[in-house]
Design an enzyme around this catalytic site. Structure first.
Site, mmCIF file in Angstrom:
data_model
loop_
_atom_site.group_PDB
_atom_site.id
_atom_site.type_symbol
_atom_site.label_atom_id
_atom_site.label_comp_id
_atom_site.label_asym_id
_atom_site.label_seq_id
_atom_site.Cartn_x
_atom_site.Cartn_y
_atom_site.Cartn_z
ATOM 1 N N GLY A 122 0.135 -1.160 0.219
ATOM 2 C CA GLY A 122 -0.214 -0.358 -0.287
ATOM 3 C C GLY A 122 0.730 0.885 0.192
ATOM 4 N N ILE A 162 -0.742 6.501 4.485
ATOM 5 C CA ILE A 162 -0.201 5.812 5.514
ATOM 6 C C ILE A 162 0.210 4.532 5.720
ATOM 7 C CG2 ILE A 162 -1.760 4.230 6.853
ATOM 8 C CD1 ILE A 162 -4.387 6.119 6.036
ATOM 9 N N ASP A 217 -0.352 -6.747 -7.680
ATOM 10 C CA ASP A 217 -1.909 -6.099 -7.692
ATOM 11 C C ASP A 217 -2.695 -7.582 -6.996
ATOM 12 O OD1 ASP A 217 -4.415 -6.382 -8.610
ATOM 13 O OD2 ASP A 217 -3.645 -5.235 -11.059
ATOM 14 N N ILE A 223 -4.282 -1.269 1.721
ATOM 15 C CA ILE A 223 -5.241 -1.315 0.275
ATOM 16 C C ILE A 223 -6.149 -0.651 0.292
ATOM 17 C CG2 ILE A 223 -5.909 -2.437 -1.725
ATOM 18 C CD1 ILE A 223 -2.799 -3.935 -1.518
ATOM 19 N N TYR A 270 -19.011 8.104 0.795
ATOM 20 C CA TYR A 270 -17.862 6.819 1.327
ATOM 21 C C TYR A 270 -18.744 5.585 1.077
ATOM 22 C CZ TYR A 270 -13.968 4.340 3.569
ATOM 23 O OH TYR A 270 -13.469 3.362 3.349
ATOM 24 N N LYS A 309 -15.615 -1.818 4.341
ATOM 25 C CA LYS A 309 -15.373 -1.227 5.584
ATOM 26 C C LYS A 309 -15.653 -2.200 6.333
ATOM 27 C CE LYS A 309 -11.084 0.925 4.399
ATOM 28 N NZ LYS A 309 -9.961 0.820 4.085
ATOM 29 N N THR A 336 -3.987 12.107 0.996
ATOM 30 C CA THR A 336 -3.185 10.900 1.044
ATOM 31 C C THR A 336 -3.916 11.414 -0.829
ATOM 32 O OG1 THR A 336 -4.707 9.236 1.142
ATOM 33 C CG2 THR A 336 -2.972 9.096 2.413
ATOM 34 N N LEU A 337 -3.163 9.849 -1.184
ATOM 35 C CA LEU A 337 -3.702 9.807 -2.908
ATOM 36 C C LEU A 337 -5.373 9.159 -2.593
ATOM 37 C CD1 LEU A 337 -2.580 9.854 -5.705
ATOM 38 C CD2 LEU A 337 -2.062 7.443 -5.119
HETATM 39 P P1 NAD Z 1 -2.924 5.605 -0.510
HETATM 40 O O1 NAD Z 1 -3.619 6.243 -2.035
HETATM 41 O O2 NAD Z 1 -1.520 6.209 -0.819
HETATM 42 O O3 NAD Z 1 -2.603 3.868 -0.882
HETATM 43 C C1 NAD Z 1 -4.052 2.949 -0.942
HETATM 44 C C2 NAD Z 1 -3.115 2.147 -1.634
HETATM 45 O O4 NAD Z 1 -3.741 1.241 -2.338
HETATM 46 C C3 NAD Z 1 -1.637 2.503 -2.942
HETATM 47 O O5 NAD Z 1 -0.861 1.783 -2.412
HETATM 48 C C4 NAD Z 1 -2.699 1.906 -4.102
HETATM 49 O O6 NAD Z 1 -1.029 1.198 -4.965
HETATM 50 C C5 NAD Z 1 -2.810 0.595 -3.205
HETATM 51 N N1 NAD Z 1 -4.254 -0.352 -4.378
HETATM 52 C C6 NAD Z 1 -5.139 0.154 -5.154
HETATM 53 N N2 NAD Z 1 -5.262 -0.705 -6.107
HETATM 54 C C7 NAD Z 1 -3.975 -1.821 -5.952
HETATM 55 C C8 NAD Z 1 -4.980 -3.120 -6.112
HETATM 56 N N3 NAD Z 1 -5.556 -3.817 -7.028
HETATM 57 N N4 NAD Z 1 -3.376 -4.412 -5.776
HETATM 58 C C9 NAD Z 1 -2.360 -3.302 -4.946
HETATM 59 N N5 NAD Z 1 -2.305 -2.625 -4.537
HETATM 60 C C10 NAD Z 1 -3.657 -1.216 -4.493
HETATM 61 O O7 NAD Z 1 -4.278 6.374 0.009
HETATM 62 P P2 NAD Z 1 -3.629 5.914 1.873
HETATM 63 O O8 NAD Z 1 -4.934 6.559 2.529
HETATM 64 O O9 NAD Z 1 -2.839 5.458 2.570
HETATM 65 O O10 NAD Z 1 -5.267 3.906 1.612
HETATM 66 C C11 NAD Z 1 -4.437 3.480 2.374
HETATM 67 C C12 NAD Z 1 -5.797 2.560 3.372
HETATM 68 O O11 NAD Z 1 -6.129 3.427 4.637
HETATM 69 C C13 NAD Z 1 -6.864 2.143 2.765
HETATM 70 O O12 NAD Z 1 -7.289 0.712 2.644
HETATM 71 C C14 NAD Z 1 -8.016 3.435 3.269
HETATM 72 O O13 NAD Z 1 -9.555 3.395 2.802
HETATM 73 C C15 NAD Z 1 -7.615 3.326 4.522
HETATM 74 N N6 NAD Z 1 -7.846 4.714 5.209
HETATM 75 C C16 NAD Z 1 -7.649 6.243 4.444
HETATM 76 C C17 NAD Z 1 -8.082 7.063 4.831
HETATM 77 C C18 NAD Z 1 -7.838 8.211 4.583
HETATM 78 O O14 NAD Z 1 -8.166 9.390 5.109
HETATM 79 N N7 NAD Z 1 -6.765 8.603 4.019
HETATM 80 C C19 NAD Z 1 -8.469 7.108 6.711
HETATM 81 C C20 NAD Z 1 -8.972 5.550 6.899
HETATM 82 C C21 NAD Z 1 -8.274 4.438 6.176
HETATM 83 O O1 0WE Z 2 -11.129 5.045 2.630
HETATM 84 C C1 0WE Z 2 -10.043 5.856 2.170
HETATM 85 C C2 0WE Z 2 -10.375 6.266 0.311
HETATM 86 C C3 0WE Z 2 -10.709 5.601 -0.409
HETATM 87 C C4 0WE Z 2 -10.163 5.462 -2.047
HETATM 88 C C5 0WE Z 2 -10.659 6.711 -2.685
HETATM 89 C C6 0WE Z 2 -10.314 6.776 -3.680
HETATM 90 C C7 0WE Z 2 -10.320 7.981 -4.533
HETATM 91 C C8 0WE Z 2 -9.893 7.388 -6.147
HETATM 92 C C9 0WE Z 2 -11.130 3.691 -2.544
HETATM 93 N N1 0WE Z 2 -11.269 4.312 -3.808
HETATM 94 C C10 0WE Z 2 -10.983 5.518 -4.559
HETATM 95 N N2 0WE Z 2 -10.905 5.911 -6.077
HETATM 96 C C11 0WE Z 2 -10.455 6.470 -6.833
HETATM 97 O O2 0WE Z 2 -10.692 6.147 -8.205
HETATM 98 N N3 0WE Z 2 -10.877 7.134 3.106
HETATM 99 C C12 0WE Z 2 -10.852 6.200 4.228
HETATM 100 C C13 0WE Z 2 -10.475 8.941 2.773
HETATM 101 C C14 0WE Z 2 -12.439 9.297 2.363
HETATM 102 O O3 0WE Z 2 -12.892 8.597 0.936
HETATM 103 C C15 0WE Z 2 -13.902 8.969 0.930
HETATM 104 C C16 0WE Z 2 -13.908 9.852 1.698
HETATM 105 C C17 0WE Z 2 -12.792 9.756 3.027
HETATM 106 C C18 0WE Z 2 -12.848 10.062 4.373
HETATM 107 C C19 0WE Z 2 -15.126 9.503 0.550
HETATM 108 C C20 0WE Z 2 -16.184 9.812 0.189
HETATM 109 C C21 0WE Z 2 -16.340 10.190 1.817
HETATM 110 C C22 0WE Z 2 -15.344 10.524 2.680
#
Ligand code: NAD
Ligand code: 0WE
Length: 258
Positions: free
Chosen positions: A16, A23, A66, A94, A158, A165, A196-197
């Protein structure tokens, strides 16, 4: 006084890391400061040039994986086994849903969109846990994954990710029950919103961040370092009595009612 190094000699397999805001990178940095060694995986060619410099910072090996591709996951674990005879920590950070499914109404989610979100965000945990289990058992290791509040309360937009989740958190409990007898612990951190991304391009994300800052007990958002430190605790011997748990690292947001 020398601070205790909690991860000296520990081997950590990370899924990830996409860039320096991930994260997973926050978790890796926290464990690196405590002496861990790493293998990083990345989802596809496009990400390699982003992830390689970060891997170099912590001396991590890189493997492409992947998680929707069974052969790639199998080949990935063959490479892991060639390097290591055991793993101390599997980091699963992920998540993915189609952009159009994170907008509008949940009721409009397509079958394909629903399955994709669950495949990438939930089944991947089960699949990686199964592949890693023998390696984790060898060192009484840990699995950590990342959840979000939208699993238990409705968060606008969401949508399918909230449902995924919820399934992820239930999977944590079932995996914890399966793997507990081998001394393997399985936990999740439920993080507050972080830019994040995966958060970029989410409509209204800035509003979510400012609302949290205003309403949350600590009056701030959480950082990748906050999540990294919680993961460090859970996956170290300090968390030895904790498994199947969903630990909120959200500055207290989830405890608030009206
Ligand atoms: P991020 O975009 O940096 O990380 C998401 C990762 O998922 C990326 O590294 C991407 O390459 C990977 N991924 C997606 N499809 C994949 C596939 N088919 N094979 C392998 N890897 C794959 O964003 P992040 O916010 O660091 O997200 C990490 C985790 O944290 C996710 O599960 C997200 O739901 C969770 N999360 C994020 C937030 C937030 O606000 N950013 C809050 C709570 C939980
Ligand atoms: O888990 C997440 C993000 C998950 C996510 C984000 C994207 C953006 C780009 C999954 N898939 C995609 N696909 C894309 O093409 N979070 C907890 C961050 C997040 O995402 C939201 C939130 C929060 C918080 C989406 C809607 C509302 C709140």
């Amino acid at each position: 006084m020398t601070p205790t190094r909690l991860f000296e000699g520990k081997r950590v397999l990370v899924f990830g890391v996409a860039n320096e805001r991930s994260i997973a990178w926050g978790i890796a940095q926290a464990m690196h400061e405590h002496g861990a060694s790493f293998i990083f995986t990345y989802a596809g060619e496009a990400l390699e040039k982003r992830v390689r410099p970060l891997a170099e910072v912590v001396g991590a090996d890189l493997i492409r994986c992947d998680v929707t591709n069974d052969e790639e996951v199998e080949a990935c674990f063959e490479q892991v086994r060639a390097k290591w005879d055991g793993i101390d920590v599997l980091v699963h950070a992920i998540g993915f849903a189609n952009r159009e499914d994170l907008d509008g109404r949940f009721i409009d989610t397509s079958r394909a969109g629903f399955l994709l979100a669950h495949d990438v965000s939930v089944f991947s945990l089960v699949l990686l846990a199964r592949h890693a289990a023998p390696l984790l058992a060898a060192r009484r290791g840990n699995i950590i994954t990342m959840s979000y509040y939208g699993s238990e309360k409705v968060v606008q937009n969401y949508n399918v990710m909230g449902v995924a989740k919820a399934a992820l958190e239930a999977s944590v409990r079932y995996l914890a029950a399966d793997l507990g007898p081998d001394g393997i612990r399985v936990n999740a951190v439920s993080a507050g919103p972080i830019k994040t991304l995966a958060a970029s391009g989410i409509r209204g994300f800035k509003t979510i961040l400012s609302t949290v800052e205003e309403k949350t007990p600590l009056r701030r958002n959480v950082t990748q370092a906050d999540v990294g430190n919680a993961a460090l605790f859970l996956c170290s011997d300090l968390g030895g009595g904790v498994t199947g748990e969903i630990m909120y690292v959200d500055a207290g947001y989830n405890i608030m009612g009206l």
